[in-house]
Design a protein around this motif. Structure first.
Motif, PDB file in Angstrom:
ATOM      1  N   ASN A  91       0.845  -1.286   0.033  1.00 49.96           N
ATOM      2  CA  ASN A  91      -0.034   0.105  -0.135  1.00 49.96           C
ATOM      3  C   ASN A  91       0.721   1.599  -0.278  1.00 49.96           C
ATOM      4  O   ASN A  91       0.355   2.217  -0.561  1.00 49.96           O
ATOM      5  CB  ASN A  91      -0.928  -0.060   1.347  1.00 49.96           C
ATOM      6  N   HIS A 102      -4.431   4.510  -5.001  1.00 46.71           N
ATOM      7  CA  HIS A 102      -5.378   4.351  -3.866  1.00 46.71           C
ATOM      8  C   HIS A 102      -5.783   5.773  -3.225  1.00 46.71           C
ATOM      9  O   HIS A 102      -6.832   5.891  -2.599  1.00 46.71           O
ATOM     10  CB  HIS A 102      -5.142   3.212  -2.923  1.00 46.71           C
ATOM     11  N   HIS A 124      -8.998   7.846   0.357  1.00 50.87           N
ATOM     12  CA  HIS A 124      -9.017   8.688   1.492  1.00 50.87           C
ATOM     13  C   HIS A 124      -9.775   9.957   0.764  1.00 50.87           C
ATOM     14  O   HIS A 124      -9.686  11.295   1.240  1.00 50.87           O
ATOM     15  CB  HIS A 124      -7.472   9.259   1.507  1.00 50.87           C
ATOM     16  N   ASP A 183      -7.085   3.240   5.410  1.00 52.30           N
ATOM     17  CA  ASP A 183      -6.121   2.126   5.042  1.00 52.30           C
ATOM     18  C   ASP A 183      -6.437   0.777   5.692  1.00 52.30           C
ATOM     19  O   ASP A 183      -6.419  -0.418   5.216  1.00 52.30           O
ATOM     20  CB  ASP A 183      -4.774   2.548   5.235  1.00 52.30           C
TER      21      ASP A 183
HETATM   22 FE   LIG Z   1      -3.588   5.020   2.316  1.00 51.43          FE
END
Ligand SMILES: [Fe+2]
Ligand code: FES
Length: 442
Positions: free
Chosen positions: A209, A215, A220, A380
């Motif tokens: 990640n 992402h 987010h 996350d």
């Molecule tokens: Fe993140």
């Protein structure tokens, strides 16, 4: 038995995909602890965590409980946290000061700071004629096979052979150079203490990640949007029409939209290390920054100052255990606890000689983006847990890393993502390539 079963590790890793067992099989986890975490250089801590003789800090390396201790000679030793007599853990606290020597709480064997046996109660009468005594190395606390530090960051390897720390780090050593060079004093010191988060997922999911540039603007987005709304309201009321910089740290997750992330670049190195460039290279011109710039120019001269602040790195991943955000003086150390449980320690550092306001700014990022209190981290963590749940199911056999596959630019032993391919899954491919090499015992 396990070695036979996964003798052909190539069956589990292809250049653009990985079998799900790599994340969920407890036997594979055991083997990766042996062949990766208990072999390569793992970050123990910063020298400033143990400033005085006798100061110690415990740390987990693979499955091994270890401790880092400062000796009276100033040297930092890394020892197994285990008494050689009957196996008692030598220190039970996470950190502290052991005084002039270690004394086991069970039968009072004592040890020097480098682990050597100092004394045993009634040593002569109790052990005369036996094989035990000061001359027998089995009566001393065992040391990590190798310990080295770079710019105050202490690493240990539990394997006697292998590359030196600098050979292992290669280009990723920029993480520590970038962090320390930004200090007018050329050094950082740790801020006690760290945040600790245990996530219910495999350790590799966390690392994958870290340089996943696709992402942030998805995962987010809601956090970024909420921050951006508040930022706009504050800006409207503020005299100069600006909200504090800390709002930008969060709103960027919404304002840097998904397409813009392709403009960044990842650089992928041997041993699974990767760098994400861009994003943090912005140089604000607020009074705090200008005051800091002045101190830096005095310390380094204009040319060197420009070089230092011109380093444009968002993230350095030092595989398999460290994720560093050098321009913000923070890092996350990854400690696998089990196939589906991973501890991360989130540390941050002060730039020696820099104004307090600069520290406060990185502290804001630490709290707003990396701490367990922020929605960014929570977003996350939810993904990590959900990924692990999905991988534990029989809904599919593979995890895919195909984004921009085949477009990477190979330059010697460095793999660069091509222009406008910043969201490439090259870092994950690079990590798994290193993983397969380690697991094969290469
Ligand atoms: Fe993140
Ligand atoms: S177990 Fe440590 S002195 Fe006995």
């Amino acid at each position: 038995m396990l070695r036979e079963r996964i003798a052909d590790i190539g069956k589990f890793v292809e250049p653009d995909r990985v079998r799900r067992e790599v994340y969920t099989d407890p036997q594979i986890f055991e083997l990766e602890m042996q062949r990766i975490h208990e072999t390569v250089w793992i970050y123990c801590g910063h020298e400033s965590q143990v400033p005085k003789a006798g100061d110690y800090y415990t740390v987990q390396i693979g499955r091994q409980p270890m401790l880092m201790v400062r000796g009276a000679d100033g040297k930092v030793n890394v020892l197994y946290n285990r008494c050689p007599h009957r196996g008692n853990m030598m220190v039970g606290d996470r950190h502290g000061n052991t005084g002039e020597f270690f004394r086991c709480s069970y039968h009072a064997w004592t040890f020097h700071h480098d682990g050597r046996l100092k004394n045993i109660p009634m040593l002569e009468s109790g052990y005369a004629g036996t094989r035990y005594g000061r001359d027998n190395p089995d009566c001393s606390m065992k040391k990590a096979a190798r310990v080295e530090s770079y710019r105050g960051f202490v690493f240990a390897s539990l394997a006697a052979d292998g590359p030196t720390l600098l050979e292992f780090l290669g280009e990723s050593k920029v993480a520590f150079d970038d962090m320390c060079d930004r200090a007018p004093g050329g050094e950082v010191e740790v801020v006690p203490n760290c945040f600790r988060v245990i996530q219910h997922s495999n350790w590799k999911i966390f690392l994958e990640n870290q340089l996943d540039a696709l992402h942030p603007s998805v995962t987010h987005q809601s956090t970024g949007r909420a921050a951006h709304e508040v930022e706009k309201q504050i800006a409207k009321k503020a005299k100069k029409g600006e909200a504090p910089l800390s709002y930008h740290m969060l709103s960027a997750f919404a304002t840097v939209t998904i397409d813009k992330w392709d403009a960044f670049q990842t650089l992928n190195y041997p041993h699974g290390h990767c760098i994400l460039t861009g994003y943090m290279g912005l140089r604000p011109q607020d009074p705090d920054t200008l005051a800091y710039d002045k101190i830096m120019i005095k310390a380094y001269g204009q040319r060197r100052f420009e070089e230092i602040v011109g380093v444009n790195i968002h993230h350095v991943l030092i595989y398999p255990g460290l994720s560093v955000q050098s321009p913000l003086q923070q890092l996350r150390a990854v400690r696998p606890l089990g196939v589906d449980r991973t501890l991360t320690e989130i540390w941050h550092f002060r730039l020696k000689g820099a104004p307090e306001a600069i520290y406060r700014r990185s502290l804001a990022y630490y709290n707003l983006v990396n701490s367990p209190a922020t929605l960014v981290n929570a977003d996350d963590l939810e993904n990590f847990w959900k990924c692990h749940q999905g991988l534990a199911s029989e809904g599919g056999d593979w995890v895919t890393f195909g984004r921009h596959h085949g477009r990477d630019l190979v330059k010697g032993n460095v793999v660069e993502t091509a222009p406008n391919c910043g969201t490439s899954e090259a870092p994950m491919r690079n990590q798994m390539k290193a993983w397969a090499e380690y697991m094969r015992g290469a």
